[in-house]
Scaffold this motif. Structure first.
Motif, PDB file in Angstrom:
ATOM      1  N   LEU A 216       0.832  -1.196   0.000  1.00  0.00           N
ATOM      2  CA  LEU A 216       0.000   0.000   0.000  1.00  0.00           C
ATOM      3  C   LEU A 216       0.874   1.257   0.000  1.00  0.00           C
ATOM      4  CD1 LEU A 216      -2.810  -0.729   2.616  1.00  0.00           C
ATOM      5  CD2 LEU A 216      -3.094  -0.505   0.149  1.00  0.00           C
ATOM      6  N   GLU A 217       0.419   2.264  -0.725  1.00  0.00           N
ATOM      7  CA  GLU A 217       1.110   3.547  -0.662  1.00  0.00           C
ATOM      8  C   GLU A 217       0.900   4.166   0.721  1.00  0.00           C
ATOM      9  OE1 GLU A 217      -0.164   6.081  -3.766  1.00  0.00           O
ATOM     10  OE2 GLU A 217       0.433   4.725  -5.383  1.00  0.00           O
ATOM     11  N   ARG A 218       1.835   4.984   1.131  1.00  0.00           N
ATOM     12  CA  ARG A 218       1.709   5.632   2.436  1.00  0.00           C
ATOM     13  C   ARG A 218       0.433   6.474   2.468  1.00  0.00           C
ATOM     14  NH1 ARG A 218       4.552   3.336   6.253  1.00  0.00           N
ATOM     15  NH2 ARG A 218       4.528   5.275   7.450  1.00  0.00           N
ATOM     16  N   LEU A 219      -0.343   6.296   3.511  1.00  0.00           N
ATOM     17  CA  LEU A 219      -1.621   6.996   3.612  1.00  0.00           C
ATOM     18  C   LEU A 219      -1.419   8.371   4.228  1.00  0.00           C
ATOM     19  CD1 LEU A 219      -3.831   4.062   4.964  1.00  0.00           C
ATOM     20  CD2 LEU A 219      -3.615   4.874   2.602  1.00  0.00           C
ATOM     21  N   PRO A 220      -2.271   9.331   3.873  1.00  0.00           N
ATOM     22  CA  PRO A 220      -2.170  10.667   4.470  1.00  0.00           C
ATOM     23  C   PRO A 220      -2.449  10.610   5.966  1.00  0.00           C
ATOM     24  CG  PRO A 220      -4.167  10.480   3.145  1.00  0.00           C
ATOM     25  CD  PRO A 220      -3.341   9.262   2.851  1.00  0.00           C
ATOM     26  N   THR A 221      -1.804  11.467   6.733  1.00  0.00           N
ATOM     27  CA  THR A 221      -1.933  11.458   8.193  1.00  0.00           C
ATOM     28  C   THR A 221      -2.884  12.523   8.719  1.00  0.00           C
ATOM     29  OG1 THR A 221       0.005  12.892   8.381  1.00  0.00           O
ATOM     30  CG2 THR A 221       0.380  10.514   8.505  1.00  0.00           C
ATOM     31  N   SER A 222      -3.545  13.230   7.832  1.00  0.00           N
ATOM     32  CA  SER A 222      -4.486  14.273   8.244  1.00  0.00           C
ATOM     33  C   SER A 222      -5.632  13.680   9.062  1.00  0.00           C
ATOM     34  CB  SER A 222      -5.055  14.978   7.016  1.00  0.00           C
ATOM     35  OG  SER A 222      -6.161  15.799   7.372  1.00  0.00           O
ATOM     36  N   ASN A 231      -8.975   6.372   4.764  1.00  0.00           N
ATOM     37  CA  ASN A 231      -7.908   5.517   5.269  1.00  0.00           C
ATOM     38  C   ASN A 231      -8.460   4.233   5.868  1.00  0.00           C
ATOM     39  OD1 ASN A 231      -6.046   7.415   4.494  1.00  0.00           O
ATOM     40  ND2 ASN A 231      -5.629   8.193   6.554  1.00  0.00           N
ATOM     41  N   ILE A 232      -9.534   4.361   6.638  1.00  0.00           N
ATOM     42  CA  ILE A 232     -10.145   3.174   7.259  1.00  0.00           C
ATOM     43  C   ILE A 232     -10.618   2.204   6.178  1.00  0.00           C
ATOM     44  CG2 ILE A 232     -12.121   2.365   8.600  1.00  0.00           C
ATOM     45  CD1 ILE A 232     -11.863   4.895  10.297  1.00  0.00           C
ATOM     46  N   ARG A 233     -11.260   2.741   5.147  1.00  0.00           N
ATOM     47  CA  ARG A 233     -11.748   1.869   4.069  1.00  0.00           C
ATOM     48  C   ARG A 233     -10.586   1.156   3.371  1.00  0.00           C
ATOM     49  NH1 ARG A 233     -16.087   1.255   0.604  1.00  0.00           N
ATOM     50  NH2 ARG A 233     -17.266   2.904   1.651  1.00  0.00           N
ATOM     51  N   ILE A 234      -9.526   1.882   3.061  1.00  0.00           N
ATOM     52  CA  ILE A 234      -8.374   1.293   2.367  1.00  0.00           C
ATOM     53  C   ILE A 234      -7.728   0.202   3.223  1.00  0.00           C
ATOM     54  CG2 ILE A 234      -6.034   1.771   1.529  1.00  0.00           C
ATOM     55  CD1 ILE A 234      -7.083   4.575   0.708  1.00  0.00           C
ATOM     56  N   LEU A 235      -7.498   0.510   4.491  1.00  0.00           N
ATOM     57  CA  LEU A 235      -6.850  -0.457   5.374  1.00  0.00           C
ATOM     58  C   LEU A 235      -7.727  -1.677   5.617  1.00  0.00           C
ATOM     59  CD1 LEU A 235      -5.293   2.032   7.951  1.00  0.00           C
ATOM     60  CD2 LEU A 235      -4.049   0.648   6.277  1.00  0.00           C
ATOM     61  N   PHE A 236      -9.025  -1.443   5.775  1.00  0.00           N
ATOM     62  CA  PHE A 236      -9.951  -2.543   6.020  1.00  0.00           C
ATOM     63  C   PHE A 236     -10.019  -3.482   4.814  1.00  0.00           C
ATOM     64  CE2 PHE A 236     -14.220  -4.410   6.061  1.00  0.00           C
ATOM     65  CZ  PHE A 236     -14.228  -4.993   7.329  1.00  0.00           C
ATOM     66  N   GLU A 237     -10.160  -2.911   3.624  1.00  0.00           N
ATOM     67  CA  GLU A 237     -10.213  -3.748   2.431  1.00  0.00           C
ATOM     68  C   GLU A 237      -8.907  -4.517   2.234  1.00  0.00           C
ATOM     69  OE1 GLU A 237     -11.496  -2.052  -1.200  1.00  0.00           O
ATOM     70  OE2 GLU A 237     -13.550  -1.674  -0.496  1.00  0.00           O
ATOM     71  N   ASN A 238      -7.791  -3.865   2.519  1.00  0.00           N
ATOM     72  CA  ASN A 238      -6.504  -4.537   2.378  1.00  0.00           C
ATOM     73  C   ASN A 238      -6.375  -5.686   3.374  1.00  0.00           C
ATOM     74  OD1 ASN A 238      -3.721  -4.601   1.202  1.00  0.00           O
ATOM     75  ND2 ASN A 238      -3.159  -4.224   3.344  1.00  0.00           N
ATOM     76  N   ALA A 239      -6.911  -5.495   4.594  1.00  0.00           N
ATOM     77  CA  ALA A 239      -6.862  -6.549   5.603  1.00  0.00           C
ATOM     78  C   ALA A 239      -7.638  -7.782   5.160  1.00  0.00           C
ATOM     79  CB  ALA A 239      -7.410  -6.028   6.930  1.00  0.00           C
TER      80      ALA A 239
END
Length: 389
Positions: A216-222, A231-239
Motif C-alpha cells: 500500500l502507498e503511504r496513507l495521508p496522516t491528516s 484511510n479506514i476503508r483502504i486499510l480494512f479492504e486490504n486486511a
C-alpha cells in the motif's frame, strides 16, 4: 489451524511420548507426521495438518534443500510471504519465508517482519539453536514445558503436554508462550536445552517492522474526517484482501451486526474481483427467528452470499458445554458462553459444507472500543490500556 508439538531432550521412549501429541489431532484432520531429528534421537517433532496452502508440499516439519540443517514446525498464516521479499522459494507454503528470513536477518528481525498470525518452532542444527515464537496478539496458541535439567516440550494446546513423562526433581509448569516474543535455546549434544534469550519483537502499540515493505502507498496522516474515513476503508479492504491467500474454500460467519456484515460484504466484493471459483458461503446461528438470524438473512440477501442458518436449542447448547471447555482449556464463564455457539456453527461448517477458511468480525470491539464498559472509561490512556489488554 494446525497442531504443532515438539520434544527436546526426552529421557523417555519417544514412541510412548508421541501418544500425547494425538490429543491435539483435532487441529489437523488432513494428515499427521512424527519425525526424529537427525543426530538427536531424543528430539522429535509432531504435526497435525489442516491443509490451507500448498497441499502437495505442505507437510511439516518443513525442510528444504537450500537449508538442510533447518527444521520448521509452525501454525499460522503469513500474509506477506510472496509480496515483499524476492527469495528463491522451493514450495508454495507461506511458512517457508521463515527459513529465508532467518537465514538473511536472524531470528529477531525474522519474527518482526512477519505479517500474519503464527506460532513457530525453528530448529537450526548447524548452530545448535532452538527458536520459538508467537504472533503479537497471541492469535495462534502455544504452550511450553521446561524442566530444570533442560527438557523442553512445546505444543499448540496444553492438553498435549499434561501427560508427558520425564524424571524431574520438581514438577514443571505448563505455561502459555508470551505473545509478541521469541525465545532462543542452546541445544546441547545430549538433546537438552538451555534458554539464552527471551525478547519481545513487537508490541501492539508500535508500528510493525513489516509496514515499511507494505504494498500500500503511504496513507495521508491528516485528521480530516473524510481522510480518516478513506484511510479506514483502504486499510480494512486490504486486511480482507491479503487473507484471500488460501487454496481451500473461504466462508464467513455472519451475525447481521455491523462488524461481521462489513467483513462479509467486503469478502464477497473482493472474491468477485479476485475471481474466486465459488460463491462465498456465510453462516449464522441462533434460535428460530432470533434477531441475529433475521438480521443475517437480510445482509446475506443484500450482498449475495450463499447463506446457511444453524438453529439450535438451549438443550443442545448445554450438551456441548463440557466439550467446549476441553477445547478452550478454560473455565472462564464469558469465554465459554460465547464459544458454545461458535463450536456449534463450526461443527456444522465442518460436517455440512466444504468451506475451510472462515472469516469473522471477531476483534473489532476490542479495537474500536465497542463494548459497554469502554463507555465508562476516563481518558485516552485508560482506553489504550484496555484495548491493549
Amino acid at each position: 489451524m494446525c497442531g504443532i508439538w515438539a520434544l527436546f531432550g526426552s529421557d523417555e521412549c519417544l514412541s510412548v511420548q508421541c501418544t500425547c501429541a494425538m490429543k491435539i489431532a483435532h487441529r489437523g484432520p488432513d494428515a499427521f507426521r512424527f519425525e526424529n531429528v537427525n543426530g538427536f534421537t531424543n528430539c522429535c517433532f509432531g504435526f497435525h495438518r489442516l491443509a490451507i496452502v500448498d497441499q502437495l508440499y505442505g507437510m511439516q516439519p518443513l525442510r528444504i534443500k537450500k537449508f538442510p540443517y533447518m527444521w520448521l514446525c509452525y501454525n499460522g498464516e503469513i500474509y506477506n510471504h510472496h509480496t515483499q521479499f524476492d527469495f528463491d522459494y522451493q514450495t508454495k507454503m507461506d511458512g517457508e519465508i521463515l527459513l529465508h528470513l532467518y537465514d538473511r536477518f536472524g531470528i529477531k528481525k525474522m519474527a518482526s517482519l512477519l505479517d500474519g498470525v503464527f506460532a513457530f518452532i525453528l530448529l537450526d542444527t548447524a548452530n545448535r539453536k532452538v527458536h520459538v515464537g508467537r504472533d503479537t496478539y497471541g492469535v495462534r496458541p502455544l504452550f511450553k514445558l521446561l524442566t530444570d535439567d533442560g527438557f523442553l516440550a512445546l505444543c499448540s494446546e496444553a492438553k498435549g503436554l499434561i501427560d508427558i513423562t520425564h524424571a524431574m526433581a520438581t514438577p514443571a509448569n505448563i505455561v502459555p508462550f508470551l505473545p509478541g516474543h521469541f525465545e532462543v535455546f542452546d541445544l546441547m549434544l545430549n538433546g537438552k536445552v538451555q534458554s539464552i534469550q527471551m525478547e519481545q519483537f513487537h508490541c501492539c502499540r508500535q508500528e510493525p517492522s513489516h509496514a515499511i515493505y507494505d504494498t500500500l502507498e503511504r496513507l495521508p496522516t491528516s485528521l480530516d474526517e473524510e481522510v480518516v474515513k478513506s484511510n479506514i476503508r483502504i486499510l480494512f479492504e486490504n486486511a480482507v484482501r491479503k487473507r484471500l491467500m488460501a487454496h481451500r474454500r473461504i466462508g464467513c460467519l455472519l451475525s447481521g451486526g455491523l462488524d461481521s456484515s462489513l467483513v462479509a460484504a467486503t469478502l464477497v466484493k473482493l472474491a468477485k474481483e479476485e475471481k474466486l471459483p465459488y460463491p462465498i458461503q456465510t453462516f449464522s446461528i441462533g434460535s428460530d427467528d432470533s434477531p441475529d438470524i433475521l438480521a443475517a438473512r437480510k445482509v446475506a440477501a443484500h450482498i449475495g452470499s450463499e447463506h446457511h442458518e444453524v438453529n439450535f436449542t438451549a438443550e443442545e447448547g448445554i450438551k456441548v458445554v463440557e466439550e467446549v471447555i476441553v477445547h478452550l482449556e478454560s473455565y472462564d464463564i464469558t469465554t465459554i458462553r460465547a464459544s458454545v455457539v461458535m463450536y456449534l456453527v463450526s461443527k456444522y461448517i465442518r460436517q455440512q459444507t466444504d468451506s475451510v477458511v472462515i472469516f469473522s468480525g471477531e476483534g473489532s470491539d476490542e479495537l474500536t472500543q465497542g463494548y459497554i464498559y469502554f463507555h465508562k472509561v476516563m481518558g485516552p490512556d485508560c482506553f489504550l490500556c484496555l484495548c491493549a489488554k
